[in-house]
Design a protein around this motif. Structure first.
Motif, PDB file in Angstrom:
ATOM      1  N   LEU A  44      12.745 -63.755  33.053  1.00 49.59           N
ATOM      2  CA  LEU A  44      14.150 -63.714  33.436  1.00 49.59           C
ATOM      3  C   LEU A  44      15.009 -63.857  32.188  1.00 49.59           C
ATOM      4  O   LEU A  44      15.215 -64.960  31.675  1.00 49.59           O
ATOM      5  CB  LEU A  44      14.471 -64.851  34.413  1.00 49.59           C
ATOM      6  CG  LEU A  44      14.699 -64.422  35.862  1.00 49.59           C
ATOM      7  CD1 LEU A  44      13.439 -63.810  36.439  1.00 49.59           C
ATOM      8  CD2 LEU A  44      15.143 -65.602  36.709  1.00 49.59           C
ATOM      9  N   GLY A  45      15.472 -62.735  31.685  1.00 47.44           N
ATOM     10  CA  GLY A  45      16.370 -62.744  30.550  1.00 47.44           C
ATOM     11  C   GLY A  45      15.795 -63.468  29.356  1.00 47.44           C
ATOM     12  O   GLY A  45      14.691 -63.189  28.893  1.00 47.44           O
ATOM     13  N   LYS A  46      16.557 -64.467  28.890  1.00 44.65           N
ATOM     14  CA  LYS A  46      16.179 -65.191  27.663  1.00 44.65           C
ATOM     15  C   LYS A  46      15.259 -66.363  27.937  1.00 44.65           C
ATOM     16  O   LYS A  46      14.997 -67.161  27.032  1.00 44.65           O
ATOM     17  CB  LYS A  46      17.439 -65.686  26.958  1.00 44.65           C
ATOM     18  CG  LYS A  46      18.284 -66.624  27.800  1.00 44.65           C
ATOM     19  CD  LYS A  46      19.558 -67.031  27.056  1.00 44.65           C
ATOM     20  CE  LYS A  46      20.415 -67.965  27.899  1.00 44.65           C
ATOM     21  NZ  LYS A  46      21.662 -68.358  27.196  1.00 44.65           N
ATOM     22  N   TYR A  47      14.770 -66.494  29.176  1.00 47.12           N
ATOM     23  CA  TYR A  47      13.939 -67.646  29.530  1.00 47.12           C
ATOM     24  C   TYR A  47      12.480 -67.214  29.670  1.00 47.12           C
ATOM     25  O   TYR A  47      12.051 -66.778  30.747  1.00 47.12           O
ATOM     26  CB  TYR A  47      14.430 -68.280  30.825  1.00 47.12           C
ATOM     27  CG  TYR A  47      15.887 -68.687  30.776  1.00 47.12           C
ATOM     28  CD1 TYR A  47      16.303 -69.751  29.968  1.00 47.12           C
ATOM     29  CD2 TYR A  47      16.839 -68.007  31.516  1.00 47.12           C
ATOM     30  CE1 TYR A  47      17.642 -70.121  29.911  1.00 47.12           C
ATOM     31  CE2 TYR A  47      18.177 -68.376  31.464  1.00 47.12           C
ATOM     32  CZ  TYR A  47      18.572 -69.427  30.660  1.00 47.12           C
ATOM     33  OH  TYR A  47      19.890 -69.794  30.601  1.00 47.12           O
ATOM     34  N   PRO A  48      11.667 -67.307  28.633  1.00 44.87           N
ATOM     35  CA  PRO A  48      10.283 -66.841  28.703  1.00 44.87           C
ATOM     36  C   PRO A  48       9.413 -67.680  29.630  1.00 44.87           C
ATOM     37  O   PRO A  48       8.327 -67.245  30.012  1.00 44.87           O
ATOM     38  CB  PRO A  48       9.807 -66.952  27.244  1.00 44.87           C
ATOM     39  CG  PRO A  48      10.675 -68.001  26.642  1.00 44.87           C
ATOM     40  CD  PRO A  48      12.008 -67.863  27.302  1.00 44.87           C
ATOM     41  N   PHE A  49       9.886 -68.871  29.990  1.00 44.33           N
ATOM     42  CA  PHE A  49       9.112 -69.751  30.867  1.00 44.33           C
ATOM     43  C   PHE A  49       9.385 -69.501  32.343  1.00 44.33           C
ATOM     44  O   PHE A  49       8.792 -70.148  33.201  1.00 44.33           O
ATOM     45  CB  PHE A  49       9.408 -71.222  30.530  1.00 44.33           C
ATOM     46  CG  PHE A  49      10.886 -71.553  30.524  1.00 44.33           C
ATOM     47  CD1 PHE A  49      11.600 -71.702  31.704  1.00 44.33           C
ATOM     48  CD2 PHE A  49      11.550 -71.713  29.321  1.00 44.33           C
ATOM     49  CE1 PHE A  49      12.951 -71.996  31.683  1.00 44.33           C
ATOM     50  CE2 PHE A  49      12.910 -72.013  29.300  1.00 44.33           C
ATOM     51  CZ  PHE A  49      13.614 -72.160  30.486  1.00 44.33           C
ATOM     52  N   LYS A  50      10.284 -68.577  32.642  1.00 47.09           N
ATOM     53  CA  LYS A  50      10.617 -68.272  34.033  1.00 47.09           C
ATOM     54  C   LYS A  50      10.378 -66.796  34.287  1.00 47.09           C
ATOM     55  O   LYS A  50      10.951 -65.934  33.614  1.00 47.09           O
ATOM     56  CB  LYS A  50      12.077 -68.626  34.315  1.00 47.09           C
ATOM     57  CG  LYS A  50      12.469 -68.509  35.778  1.00 47.09           C
ATOM     58  CD  LYS A  50      13.885 -69.021  36.028  1.00 47.09           C
ATOM     59  CE  LYS A  50      14.218 -68.993  37.517  1.00 47.09           C
ATOM     60  NZ  LYS A  50      15.600 -69.485  37.792  1.00 47.09           N
ATOM     61  N   LEU A  51       9.518 -66.485  35.264  1.00 46.32           N
ATOM     62  CA  LEU A  51       9.099 -65.111  35.534  1.00 46.32           C
ATOM     63  C   LEU A  51       9.437 -64.727  36.960  1.00 46.32           C
ATOM     64  O   LEU A  51       9.431 -65.566  37.872  1.00 46.32           O
ATOM     65  CB  LEU A  51       7.596 -64.965  35.301  1.00 46.32           C
ATOM     66  CG  LEU A  51       7.053 -65.461  33.958  1.00 46.32           C
ATOM     67  CD1 LEU A  51       5.535 -65.354  33.942  1.00 46.32           C
ATOM     68  CD2 LEU A  51       7.660 -64.688  32.803  1.00 46.32           C
ATOM     69  N   SER A  52       9.711 -63.441  37.148  1.00 44.75           N
ATOM     70  CA  SER A  52      10.093 -62.964  38.479  1.00 44.75           C
ATOM     71  C   SER A  52       9.430 -61.623  38.780  1.00 44.75           C
ATOM     72  O   SER A  52       9.222 -60.796  37.879  1.00 44.75           O
ATOM     73  CB  SER A  52      11.616 -62.818  38.565  1.00 44.75           C
ATOM     74  OG  SER A  52      12.011 -62.263  39.808  1.00 44.75           O
ATOM     75  N   LEU A  53       9.141 -61.434  40.048  1.00 48.48           N
ATOM     76  CA  LEU A  53       8.673 -60.148  40.573  1.00 48.48           C
ATOM     77  C   LEU A  53       9.518 -59.902  41.814  1.00 48.48           C
ATOM     78  O   LEU A  53       9.377 -60.609  42.818  1.00 48.48           O
ATOM     79  CB  LEU A  53       7.184 -60.215  40.914  1.00 48.48           C
ATOM     80  CG  LEU A  53       6.531 -58.956  41.482  1.00 48.48           C
ATOM     81  CD1 LEU A  53       6.546 -57.816  40.469  1.00 48.48           C
ATOM     82  CD2 LEU A  53       5.095 -59.245  41.929  1.00 48.48           C
TER      83      LEU A  53
END
Length: 251
Positions: A44-53
């Protein structure tokens, strides 16, 4: 699919329902076993620790996965139905959270009658309220994952967060629980437009632990501040897996 028998309600500072267990055990286990592979997700954007599908992130992977996985395809069809939206609204109403959403479920005769009354009073009829629902697969990494305090986007009405972990996939001491927050800086007390609030400007009223087969339902308000505190399992490959379902105004 959701079971509403075991519910704990919180009403302040905003409505929050915690349902546990949220699904029949075998159905929940099937969905956990079929949770999409992490390789399908996008950050999610600039947050590499947060992922979305989701419909927005890695959309082609999302649509292909739903076509190819029968269990999750059924969930998608259920979430997209008017019956699902109505069931959540009625569940909240039964628990003393009465949202002004009746227009969204009007039949055509009722809608025409209401619009006719507006014309007779010399007013142009307002477009009927419409609601839509969507969901995403979400992942937070135990190594650095967090969600900063926020109130949710303006068009959201109800948010549903469902854990998607097996009994041995997570340890509560890692964190990952949902914090119910309140602003201690009065400048952030009214936050309809979903400004992200500095951590030092909120207090945590309650942390709902991240555990299997749990569903949280909460209502978007001007002060529906919530967050997930940063997890610090350095080097860990553990993942906080959820689905997030949103009911929002179709504008």
């Amino acid at each position: 699919m959701l079971r509403f028998e075991n519910v704990r309600m919180r009403y302040e500072p905003y409505p929050l329902a915690v349902i546990r267990p949220a699904m029949e055990a075998s159905q929940y286990a099937e969905l956990v076993a079929n949770f999409p592979d992490i390789a399908l997700f996008e950050p999610l954007g600039k947050y590499p620790f947060k992922l979305s599908l989701s419909e927005k992130f890695a959309r082609r992977n999302y649509e292909r996965f739903l076509r190819e996985n029968a269990a999750w395809g059924r969930v998608h069809a259920w979430v997209k139905s008017e019956a699902f939206i109505r069931s959540i609204v009625e569940f909240l109403r039964a628990n003393h959270v009465d949202l002004p959403l009746d227009q969204a479920f009007e039949d055509w005769p009722t809608r025409l009658k209401r619009q006719g009354k507006s014309l007779l009073r010399g007013r142009l009829p307002q477009p009927a309220m419409r609601l839509r629902s969507r969901f995403e697969f979400s992942v937070l990494k135990a190594d650095g994952g967090e969600v900063a305090p926020h109130t949710d986007a303006e068009r959201k009405v109800i948010t549903i967060v469902m854990s998607m972990i097996g009994p041995d996939d997570w340890r509560e001491e890692i964190g990952g629980g949902l914090d119910v927050n309140r602003a201690i800086d009065p400048r952030y007390a009214y936050n309809w437009k979903n400004r992200v609030i500095p951590w030092e400007s909120i207090e945590v009223l309650e942390t709902v632990p991240f555990v299997p087969n749990q569903c949280m339902v909460f209502v978007k308000t001007f002060n529906s501040l919530h967050s997930v505190q940063r997890m610090t399992e350095t080097g860990s490959d553990l993942l906080r897996k959820t689905i997030t379902i949103v009911i929002e105004r179709d504008e």
